[in-house]
Write an enzyme that holds these catalytic residues in place. Structure first.
Site, short mmCIF file in Angstrom:
data_model
loop_
_atom_site.label_atom_id
_atom_site.label_comp_id
_atom_site.label_asym_id
_atom_site.label_seq_id
_atom_site.Cartn_x
_atom_site.Cartn_y
_atom_site.Cartn_z
N ASN A 43 0.82 -1.21 0.00
CA ASN A 43 0.00 0.00 0.00
C ASN A 43 0.85 1.26 0.00
OD1 ASN A 43 -2.27 -1.60 0.05
ND2 ASN A 43 -2.78 -1.20 2.18
N ARG A 371 -11.56 -4.97 -13.40
CA ARG A 371 -10.49 -5.89 -12.99
C ARG A 371 -11.06 -7.30 -13.03
NH1 ARG A 371 -6.79 -2.27 -10.89
NH2 ARG A 371 -7.64 -0.57 -9.62
N ARG A 401 -6.05 1.16 -13.09
CA ARG A 401 -4.66 1.31 -12.67
C ARG A 401 -4.04 0.00 -12.21
NH1 ARG A 401 -5.04 5.32 -9.04
NH2 ARG A 401 -4.57 6.96 -10.55
N HIS A 431 -16.18 2.42 -14.25
CA HIS A 431 -15.95 1.76 -12.98
C HIS A 431 -17.18 0.97 -12.51
CE1 HIS A 431 -14.95 1.81 -8.51
NE2 HIS A 431 -13.86 1.30 -9.04
N TYR A 469 -12.29 -9.67 -0.62
CA TYR A 469 -12.94 -8.36 -0.48
C TYR A 469 -14.40 -8.57 -0.10
CZ TYR A 469 -9.17 -6.10 -3.24
OH TYR A 469 -7.97 -5.63 -3.71
N ARG A 565 -13.80 3.00 5.10
CA ARG A 565 -12.66 2.11 5.33
C ARG A 565 -11.33 2.85 5.33
NH1 ARG A 565 -11.26 -1.03 0.38
NH2 ARG A 565 -9.76 0.64 0.12
N HIS A 593 -14.95 -3.45 1.14
CA HIS A 593 -14.98 -2.85 -0.20
C HIS A 593 -16.37 -2.41 -0.63
CE1 HIS A 593 -14.31 -2.98 -4.70
NE2 HIS A 593 -13.26 -2.30 -4.29
#
Length: 687
Positions: A43, A371, A401, A431, A469, A565, A593
């Site tokens: 991270n 993703r 990304r 997204h 997640y 979060r 998530h």
């Protein structure tokens, strides 16, 4: 209203501090504690590559202050906070985790000076056979200038004494460790003890061999992190696929934003590297250990059979109705289906697309790809569907990304199979997570009657992340939701006006305005003396105008509970600003998530699941959706499982608006010991 805000970058670092606390938690299995340490390292890499790099670009452009601090003050505070965080990482690793691995797990990390003769013989042989042929040592002199250093690669800078075969004096050399080498090497067991060491230590031991004929005086590790933004010129753009392919390589050679160095490196070499990478002291981090703790992830592969070192294994709930059924559409048509991953299995989603790909009645499949992973069954089912003659349309977001290369590969595979692939709208990341299946289901009146089956989710179509997640997903046969999603797909693939949606909120058109309208409704209810509350859950809360509206609602008497979060700029609990707002953050075994928004709405309890966080980019620079939940049973289920249970979680961190720090002091140690976390309760409920 002049609302005081917390700095975004410092809030991101505060989240990393909360993650590190999981590594310090003695009740967490030791290998999972190690995993949390590697997560913090990963991270932090992304923090510097993206967020810190973004701030540096603003500084280069002439910005002289950041959230009320001078650039110098801000840089110094970030350096201090990151340095403290990294020091705590290594302290936990050295003083707790590695000793516990040895004492409780018979697993030992063996440093270079502790190798036995047997170890040395094995490692020497391994070095000559599998490492040395891949190494490229470089002398640093007038003929060999400082080489390009790959982003996040591990390197040695070496002090030498001697002459090369041409008679030249060489005092400094460079050696990069190839990324395709393993990070850890298993050593011979000693009894029941599993032993391992690091590849960089093996290379350090063999420098005398690599630089044969020289005296190796000293060697120091360093690692540079670079700006990973991709620059694609909109004015020159003709083919996004090709432009992105060409740009990806450059990501590894962007401007340096952080330099990690061995703490023992002499000043002259530090100055040399600082000059080469053009970095100030506040972006150079001495490490009193080997650099890049993400390398410890490989240890999990060595210890797969040691279940006591991991979290207890769990099997996501997979209801019997999904097992081996081809009548999956009847299940959805009969009743909306809700899934709370990872507690509920992701397999029904895969099964839905598998059945659709083969079902002769299915006419069309539309799907967004953000993703998916390298080995995606969902993508393979799309290929099968296209080969079976179905109309398959995919919106593939190439700018996801760090997943750009994977998505480029899948886009090519899908196109070759006959799938119609579009890349959305340049400048607006797609997204939203949407899957739409159109099926011919004849009626007596219409033999060509079509039914619509929709899957929407707060998370990605990725089998791997669905196991770690937490996300909500909905399968529904609601025709209006299907029509809204159809309209969104059409506008993403062609020109047209913003669709007039009946049920969904869509960014960048209606999501923000509808969210503001719902907050204003609660404000008016509170002013009239009626009950009013807002509960919301997201990954980040940063949009200033939303924060101001929430503070306005707080001042009107609206009770607001927020589960955020990660980064949160809102300061809760401030008198005259936000005294009716509470902000919680849950960090646990699974990455939180989900995005869920709930408004009391005069008793209606308007509830939405969404792909969007409350950030400027999500409202105005992305294609996002928020989907209403209508069935009362499902609505209550989400409120209880996804909101209330987390707000009541004794492990939840609470944000102190005065200090900007998080704490866990709602319950005494005795009370905490008798409680289960929200995630633990959900795991038990699925057994």
């Amino acid at each position: 209203m002049d609302t005081p805000l917390l700095n975004r970058e410092k809030s991101i670092l505060a989240f990393q501090e909360r993650v590190l606390k999981q590594a310090e938690n003695a009740s967490t299995p030791v290998l999972e504690r190690l995993n949390f340490i590697t997560i913090v390292s990963s991270n932090l890499d992304e923090f510097f590559e993206v967020r810190f790099a973004n701030i540096k670009e603003r500084i280069f452009a002439g910005e002289d202050s950041i959230d009320g601090e001078t650039v110098e003050e801000w840089q110094a505070s970030i350096f201090e906070r990151v340095s403290k965080l990294v020091a705590e990482q290594y302290s936990v690793l050295d003083n707790e985790i590695l000793p516990l691995l040895k004492q409780e797990g018979n697993v030992e990390y063996v440093k270079r000076g502790q190798w036995t003769r047997t170890d040395i013989n094995q490692l020497t042989s391994y070095f000559h056979e599998s490492i040395n042929p891949l190494l490229t040592p470089i002398a640093l002199d007038v003929a060999h200038p400082f080489p390009h250093i790959y982003n996040k690669s591990l390197n040695y800078i070496i002090e030498l004494k001697g002459k090369d075969i041409y008679g030249r004096e060489v005092d400094t050399a460079m050696l990069s460790i190839p990324k395709n080498l393993p990070s850890l090497i298993k050593l011979p067991n000693e009894g029941e003890t599993i032993r391992f060491t690091s590849t960089c230590e093996v290379i350090r031991e063999q420098l005398k061999t690599i630089f044969d004929g020289f005296t190796v005086k000293a060697a120091y590790q360093f690692r540079v992190t670079r700006n990973s933004h991709l620059f694609i010129d909109k004015e020159e753009l003709t083919n996004l696929h090709q432009a992105l392919k060409g740009e990806l390589h450059q990501r590894n050679f962007g401007h340096a934003v952080r330099l990690e160095i061995s703490a023992h490196m002499p000043e002259k070499l530090i100055d040399f590297l600082a000059k080469e990478f053009e970095l100030p002291d506040t972006e150079i981090y001495p490490i009193d250990h080997f650099i890049d703790l993400t390398r410890f992830r490989e240890l999990r592969d060595f210890l797969k059979g040691r279940s006591e070192l991991f979290y207890p294994e769990f099997l996501p709930k997979y209801a019997e109705k999904w097992v081996d059924t081809d009548d999956i559409f009847s299940i959805i048509k009969n009743k909306d289906q809700l899934f709370h991953h990872p507690f509920d299995s992701f397999s029904p989603t895969v099964r839905l697309l598998e059945v659709a790909a083969k079902d002769p009645k299915v006419q069309m499949i539309r799907m967004t790809i953000y993703r998916t992973g390298n080995d995606s069954q969902l993508m393979k089912h799309l290929v099968t569907a296209a080969k079976n003659g179905k109309e398959v349309n995919v919106v593939c977001e190439l700018m996801a990304r760090f997943d750009e290369e994977t998505n480029l590969t899948w886009a090519s595979i899908l196109e070759e199979a006959g799938v119609k692939v579009v890349y959305g709208i340049f400048g607006y990341k797609t997204h939203a997570k949407m899957l739409l299946i159109v099926r011919n289901e004849p009626t007596r009146k219409n033999p060509d009657h079509l039914e619509y089956y929709t899957h929407v989710s707060t998370g990605n179509y990725h089998n791997g992340t669905a196991r770690v997640y937490t996300d909500f997903a909905l399968m529904t046969s609601d025709r209006e939701i299907a029509q809204d999603i159809t309209d969104i797909f059409v506008t993403l693939g062609s020109l047209g006006r913003p669709p007039e949606l009946k049920k969904l909120w869509q960014a960048p058109f209606t999501l923000y305005d509808n969210l503001i309208a719902h907050i204003e409704f609660e404000i008016e209810e509170a002013k009239a003396g009626r009950e009013a509350f807002i509960m919301a859950r997201m990954n980040a809360l940063l949009e200033t105008s939303i924060i101001e509206k929430l503070c306005e609602a707080s001042n009107a008497g609206v009770k607001i509970d927020l589960l955020v979060r990660g980064a949160c700029s809102l300061r809760p609990g401030l008198k005259g600003f936000s005294e009716n707002i509470r902000v919680f953050s849950v960090v646990g075994r699974f990455l939180e998530h989900s995005r869920v928004f709930c408004f009391y709405r005069a008793g209606e309890k308007a509830l939405y699941i969404s792909s969007a966080d409350w950030m400027h980019r999500n409202f105005f620079r992305r294609i996002e959706i928020a989907v209403p939940i209508y069935y009362e049973a499902i609505k209550d289920h989400i409120i209880n499982e996804g909101l209330l249970s987390y707000i009541d979680d004794h492990t939840a961190w609470i944000l102190d608006g005065e200090t900007g720090e998080y704490h866990q002091d709602r319950f005494t140690i005795e009370e905490r010991g008798a409680m289960l976390s929200a995630q633990e309760k959900l795991l038990i409920s699925r057994k």
